[in-house]
Scaffold this active site. Sequence first.
Site: not given
Lengths: 277, 317
Positions: B164, B34, B7, B114, B55
């Site tokens: 990530r 993020s 990322r 998450d 979104e």
Amino acid sequence: MVSKDVVKLVEEKALALRHHIVDMIGLSKVGHLGGSSSCADIVAALYFYKMKNDPKNPKLPERDRFLLSKGHAALVQYAALAEAGYFPKEELKKVKELGAMLQGHPDMTKTPGIEANTGSLGQGLSIANGIALGLRLDQKDSKVYVIIGDGELAEGQIWEAAMASSNFKVDNLVAIVDRNRLQATGAIADRFNTNPITPKFEAFGWNVIEIDGHDVEEIIAALDKADEVKGKPTVIVAETVKGKYISFAENNAAFHNGAMTPEQYETAKKDLESLKV
Amino acid sequence: MSTKSQRVAYGETLVELGKENNNIVVLEADLGKSTMSCLFQNEFPERYFEMGIAEQNMTSTAAGLALAGKVPFINSFAVFTSGRAYDQIRQTISIAKLNVKICGSSSGLSDFGDGSTHQAVEDAAIMRAIPNMTVLVPVDAVETRKMVRAAAQYDGPVYLRINRNDLPIITDEDSLFEIGSIYTKREGKDVVIFANGVMVSKALEAAQELEKKGISAKVINVSTLKPLNESIIKEAVKGYKAVVTAEEHSVIGGLGSAIAEALRGETNFPIEFVGIKDVFGTSAHNYDELLEYYGLTAKAIEEAALKLVGNQGGNKL
């Protein structure tokens, strides 16, 4: 005030569009007669009065853009494009047939003059915002016009987009709500009530102009007035009648998307003939 | 072996592209810190659109920007770009092949803490099923850079599946990346392991272990999940006894499915999938723990290969 000649020209074009709509459905097809007819005067005013556009050069960089967020009313846009000369009127006869340039919903990959693929409801205002923001980045002064249905206002994305328009102060865009008060299965107020409309848009930071969507003078005046509003988006809430000028289809949800009997076709043509000035 | 997150490489490459091309615009749905689209925001605030936590609107707005000649990159977690805005991607962007780049960040299980709502186990399947869509799955930060550039150059919709976490660098700066090509990371004679993303480095580990057991494994990085040229895949397995696929994704619709589709019609040719077995993700303390929990390990790849060719059975193609 525009001249009487301009008003008359737009009225004549609107009548021509309605004839095309009826003929496109004809005796063998099912089509969106109601919602195409309800916005015919608005579409005529855009194509034959307001918008910079060149039928011989559909991608003219300086053109104004038109999006039909309520893409199921494609017949009215096809009629306008053919009437303006984007493609031969013979194409209208082939609408929704296999291999036809004119699809059931607007398809920019197949039809000259269509700016975006729309028809999955609720998305046109967002697309219009994107085009408007892109034009602004390039410091172009073209405008973006988008017609939304009042049933379509149930889609949440419309309100995401409405917030975005005012957040980004998109003033090179005009939304027009074709408020014919009917959705596919009946009266909006009795089903899923999207009313009131004006206070909602005002609360979302929009300039709102309310008009009779079949009064060409009012439509033209509203489109011109929208040009003067800076720093916020403008929505024209146009009161319309679904199936306008076609007696059996007026305010009749059955003609949201329907077929005509031979008798109904004759009636529709006679109704329109009687409007001749 | 050095590591770096995809990322960060993604965000840095957006900045480079932004300097080279005024038409690059970036849209974000409140996850810029993020997805690392925030790096672009710092450099080019006038071409960065914070679209809020919305979104669907972001995606259709990007379609409009593409129609106005821009090259928009939209950003959110993979689960949201592919899922929340599926219809917007399908209807306006993909049918008309609009030039929108979709960043599916924190993909797979890489957002380990998450849990299931934020872990995309089926995003590649969803995107792969859409006509006109290109689906790219970088193996490391170095390939990510090349991929973002390739995506920007390509005229049409691209889904980028970005991890990530810090992952091992296994490609080098000088090697080529082209959309649609596959890359052999290790030669072998018996079994072909097709892998992408984080699973390529695990496949290379598995190949080392298999070597000790007398099985020679070829490892191929399939970083373009779509378009996947059938003839290239058929050619890659010619003379081998079996195929193992390895992906950080559901076994339904992802790399395993794509390879099986490419090899359909080949008789008596065993294939085994290493992937997430049609279940959702879950929270964990760290990424490795989660990969282990779902069987996304070198050991699992090794065992899959042993199951197919351990007895040296099967016919060579």
